[in-house]
Write a protein that holds these residues in place. Structure first.
Motif, PDB file in Angstrom:
ATOM      1  N   UNK A  34     -18.277 -18.992  -7.361  1.00  0.00           N
ATOM      2  CA  UNK A  34     -18.155 -18.264  -8.336  1.00  0.00           C
ATOM      3  C   UNK A  34     -18.306 -16.502  -7.132  1.00  0.00           C
ATOM      4  N   UNK A  35     -18.679 -16.996  -6.282  1.00  0.00           N
ATOM      5  CA  UNK A  35     -18.779 -15.970  -5.507  1.00  0.00           C
ATOM      6  C   UNK A  35     -17.825 -16.110  -4.129  1.00  0.00           C
ATOM      7  N   UNK A  36     -18.261 -14.962  -2.907  1.00  0.00           N
ATOM      8  CA  UNK A  36     -18.066 -15.425  -1.815  1.00  0.00           C
ATOM      9  C   UNK A  36     -19.064 -16.152  -0.718  1.00  0.00           C
TER      10      UNK A  36
ATOM     11  N   UNK B 264     -16.544 -27.022  -2.284  1.00  0.00           N
ATOM     12  CA  UNK B 264     -16.705 -26.506  -4.159  1.00  0.00           C
ATOM     13  C   UNK B 264     -18.258 -25.607  -4.399  1.00  0.00           C
ATOM     14  N   UNK B 265     -18.077 -24.908  -4.605  1.00  0.00           N
ATOM     15  CA  UNK B 265     -20.022 -24.325  -5.439  1.00  0.00           C
ATOM     16  C   UNK B 265     -21.226 -25.205  -4.670  1.00  0.00           C
ATOM     17  N   UNK B 266     -20.889 -24.450  -3.014  1.00  0.00           N
ATOM     18  CA  UNK B 266     -21.656 -24.195  -2.604  1.00  0.00           C
ATOM     19  C   UNK B 266     -22.401 -23.664  -1.765  1.00  0.00           C
ATOM     20  N   UNK B 267     -22.861 -23.137  -1.245  1.00  0.00           N
ATOM     21  CA  UNK B 267     -23.449 -21.436  -0.982  1.00  0.00           C
ATOM     22  C   UNK B 267     -23.020 -21.156   0.963  1.00  0.00           C
TER      23      UNK B 267
ATOM     24  N   UNK C  14     -10.982 -19.139   4.678  1.00  0.00           N
ATOM     25  CA  UNK C  14      -9.691 -19.922   4.014  1.00  0.00           C
ATOM     26  C   UNK C  14      -8.849 -19.700   3.275  1.00  0.00           C
ATOM     27  N   UNK C  15      -8.197 -20.417   3.265  1.00  0.00           N
ATOM     28  CA  UNK C  15      -6.607 -19.898   3.198  1.00  0.00           C
ATOM     29  C   UNK C  15      -6.506 -19.136   1.780  1.00  0.00           C
ATOM     30  N   UNK C  16      -7.116 -19.781   0.371  1.00  0.00           N
ATOM     31  CA  UNK C  16      -7.567 -18.973  -0.568  1.00  0.00           C
ATOM     32  C   UNK C  16      -8.667 -18.938  -0.960  1.00  0.00           C
TER      33      UNK C  16
END
Ligand code: BJW
Ligand code: ZN
Length: 255
Positions: free
Chosen positions: A228-230, A200-203, A237-239
């Motif tokens: 927010x972005x790839x 979650x929420x890490x570059x 990732x599966x999803x």
């Protein structure tokens, strides 16, 4: 509900053990700036000017000024719906470990809020990059709660250790510094044991933390990402749920 959300909810429901890897993005909706990207912390300050041992040796006053500003900022922030959804999920039954790169303490505050008078420990995070509300002595490594105020008016006024007179510094991990070996081993162990890693929420560019999800993958587990972005992990990732964590996590983790 989107198809992606349904698939992700099914993966969560089927998971026997979950590990979460969070980054600055989960605290963005609480008002804590992220490090990279639009409005990132380091748009106006270069990381190598501030978050390295060399920078602290060169100009400790500047580094302390930056951390004093961030401490004050973090103290005025509260956990958001994303932190709380994770904490409630961790307290609800499925064995869950929260590994965070964040130093802001908001996962801990969410755990305490979600537990009420109960035991918050299943929702307490493994903080791999330290904690901004603690000081560490650069001489003897002694850890102490952060001083209520740091006088940054001159290098001479900066805080020193009561035991050895060494320079105090924030108890965070800077570039080029090793993470605490027991803490990092704990993070990789829980990731290895998990069959689902929620990122979650890490570059996902700073290592070794960015490799934590790979331990879950290597053991046959799956990744679900919220951002927010790839990111560099998206392909594995599966999803990937694209959107704000404060909106997506409550929907993903509600029973
Ligand atoms: C949202 C959102 C919303 C926004 N909802 N999403 C392997 C390969 C290459 C390099 C290395 C490697 N291994 C080690 C290295 C070197 C280095 C490194 O990784 N460099 C890379 C950058 C190239 N690593 C280190 O130096 C580490 N130490 C080490 O490896 O030591 C080895 C050693 C061994 C033995 C002896 C000595 C040394 C240490 C790394 C320490 C990182 N420290 C920092 C500062 C912490 C203190 C502080 O806060 O001041 O940690 S740097 C900074 O980056 C901070 C963060 O925890 C970390 C990660 O950033 P994060 O959380 O991912 O934030 P952002 O801003 O990058 O991303 C935010 C994301 O959120 C974005 O994707 C947005 O889209 C998203 N988002 N709003 C959902 N509402
Ligand atoms: Zn000391």
């Amino acid at each position: 509900m989107t198809q992606e959300m349904s698939r992700a909810r099914r993966l969560v429901a089927e998971a026997g053990r979950v590990v979460v890897l969070s980054g600055a993005g989960i605290s963005a909706e609480s008002g804590v700036p992220t490090f990279r990207g639009e409005g990132g912390l380091w748009r106006s300050y270069r990381p190598e000017e501030l978050a390295t041992p060399e920078a602290f040796a060169r100009d400790p006053r500047l580094v302390w000024e930056w951390y004093a500003w961030r401490r004050e900022l973090v103290a005025s922030c509260i956990p958001n719906a994303g932190h709380l959804a994770l904490a409630r999920f961790a307290l609800a039954g499925t064995p869950t470990a929260i590994v965070t790169q964040n130093v802001d303490g908001l996962h801990t505050r969410a755990a305490e809020e979600a537990a009420g008078t109960g035991d918050p420990s299943p929702a307490l995070p493994i903080e791999v990059h330290g904690a901004i509300h603690r000081d560490k002595c650069s001489g003897c490594d002694a850890r102490t709660p952060a001083l209520p105020e740091v006088d940054v008016s001159s290098p001479q006024a900066l805080p020193r250790c009561a035991e050895c007179e060494g320079m105090l510094r924030p108890d965070v991990v800077w570039f080029g510094e090793a993470l605490e070996s027991e803490v990092v081993a704990h993070a990789f162990r829980v990731a290895h044991e998990a069959d689902l890693c929620l990122v979650v929420g890490t570059s996902a560019v700073v290592h070794p933390a960015a490799s934590v999800p790979l331990a879950t993958l290597q053991n046959g587990g799956t990744l679900v990402e919220v951002n927010l972005e790839r990111t560099p992990l998206t392909g594995q990732a599966e999803v990937t749920l694209l959107g704000p964590a404060g909106e997506l996590l409550p929907e993903l983790l509600a029973g």
